[in-house]
Design a protein around this motif. Sequence first.
Motif, PDB file in Angstrom:
ATOM      1  N   LEU A   1      -8.760   4.052   4.319  1.00 28.22           N
ATOM      2  CA  LEU A   1      -8.826   2.895   3.663  1.00 28.22           C
ATOM      3  C   LEU A   1      -9.481   4.116   1.499  1.00 28.22           C
ATOM      4  CD1 LEU A   1      -6.274   0.627   2.503  1.00 28.22           C
ATOM      5  CD2 LEU A   1      -9.013  -0.752   2.979  1.00 28.22           C
TER       6      LEU A   1
ATOM      7  N   GLU B   1      -8.699   6.470  10.189  1.00 33.05           N
ATOM      8  CA  GLU B   1      -7.664   5.519   9.420  1.00 33.05           C
ATOM      9  C   GLU B   1      -8.706   5.520   7.768  1.00 33.05           C
ATOM     10  OE1 GLU B   1      -5.288   2.744  11.180  1.00 33.05           O
ATOM     11  OE2 GLU B   1      -7.104   2.890  12.614  1.00 33.05           O
TER      12      GLU B   1
ATOM     13  N   PHE C   1       0.595  -1.296  -0.031  1.00 33.37           N
ATOM     14  CA  PHE C   1      -0.551   0.195   0.020  1.00 33.37           C
ATOM     15  C   PHE C   1       0.731   1.535   0.178  1.00 33.37           C
ATOM     16  CE2 PHE C   1       0.911  -0.516   4.820  1.00 33.37           C
ATOM     17  CZ  PHE C   1       1.004   0.234   5.089  1.00 33.37           C
TER      18      PHE C   1
ATOM     19  N   LYS D   1      -3.745   0.081  -3.517  1.00 31.40           N
ATOM     20  CA  LYS D   1      -4.564   0.417  -1.439  1.00 31.40           C
ATOM     21  C   LYS D   1      -3.956   1.488  -1.286  1.00 31.40           C
ATOM     22  CE  LYS D   1      -5.934  -3.837   0.269  1.00 31.40           C
ATOM     23  NZ  LYS D   1      -5.501  -4.862   1.360  1.00 31.40           N
TER      24      LYS D   1
ATOM     25  N   TYR E   1      -4.134   4.323   1.870  1.00 29.83           N
ATOM     26  CA  TYR E   1      -4.140   4.096   3.203  1.00 29.83           C
ATOM     27  C   TYR E   1      -3.964   5.922   3.710  1.00 29.83           C
ATOM     28  CZ  TYR E   1      -3.187   4.155   8.334  1.00 29.83           C
ATOM     29  OH  TYR E   1      -3.732   4.148   9.995  1.00 29.83           O
TER      30      TYR E   1
ATOM     31  N   LEU F   1     -11.361   2.481   8.000  1.00 26.36           N
ATOM     32  CA  LEU F   1     -10.709   1.580   7.977  1.00 26.36           C
ATOM     33  C   LEU F   1     -11.541   0.569   7.996  1.00 26.36           C
ATOM     34  CD1 LEU F   1      -7.737  -0.743   6.281  1.00 26.36           C
ATOM     35  CD2 LEU F   1      -7.373   0.089   8.946  1.00 26.36           C
TER      36      LEU F   1
ATOM     37  N   LYS G   1       0.959   5.143   1.307  1.00 29.39           N
ATOM     38  CA  LYS G   1       0.169   6.735   2.206  1.00 29.39           C
ATOM     39  C   LYS G   1       0.043   8.033   2.347  1.00 29.39           C
ATOM     40  CE  LYS G   1       0.125   7.644   7.505  1.00 29.39           C
ATOM     41  NZ  LYS G   1      -0.052   8.759   6.960  1.00 29.39           N
TER      42      LYS G   1
END
Length: 206
Positions: free
Chosen positions: A154, A152, A80, A116, A118, A137, A82
């Motif tokens: 996603l 959080e 993933f 993904k 994040y 998330l 960020k």
Amino acid sequence: MHGTRIPLAKPDSRAITIRLARDPSDLMLVTAIRSAVYLAEQDCPFEEEFDGNDMVAAHFIGYVGNEPAGCLRVRFFGDFAKVERLAVRHQYRRSRVSFKLVQASVDYVKRKGFRKIYGQAQDRLVDFWAHFGAKPLGHNRKITFSDFSYTEMLLEIEPGPDAITLDSDPYVIIRPEGDWDRPGVLDASAGRAVTSPLRELAVADR
């Protein structure tokens, strides 16, 4: 979006452009923008804002006309990416530079083949990130730092049709970050004859 410097526009231009940071001067712009937003407006301590990750990340700079108006940081992990440290100077918050920064980062992450993204959104900004398809998330883990509460998030994505893989042209893979569609300096060097200039030196050192 690309990594080269933008051409000078008319002083009253409101055109928004996004590019990747390339050199120490660009990192100074990023530092100035984040200092204005996080240190000055949100009273974030310096060592918390400048956390040691800036030299291992990709940075996007957003311009309104010729003026650097915002920035955003992307870091990469195993499966993933960020997206973080989105900052927009207060006088440009009615523009769409924040949206364009995020969209540029999403397109960039897709091009790199990730599925993904994040993020940790300040609770008041969850709806902003939902605009891009990000969802909480669901871990229900409480995150607080630098005096704010975070959720959080996603965002699940599909790699772009032109995502870079091991099957990509090897010259594409070694081009400057974010400028994969334009021949780079190493493309040009391929036109030179192969001379292996270290061969004689290597033999002499045996």
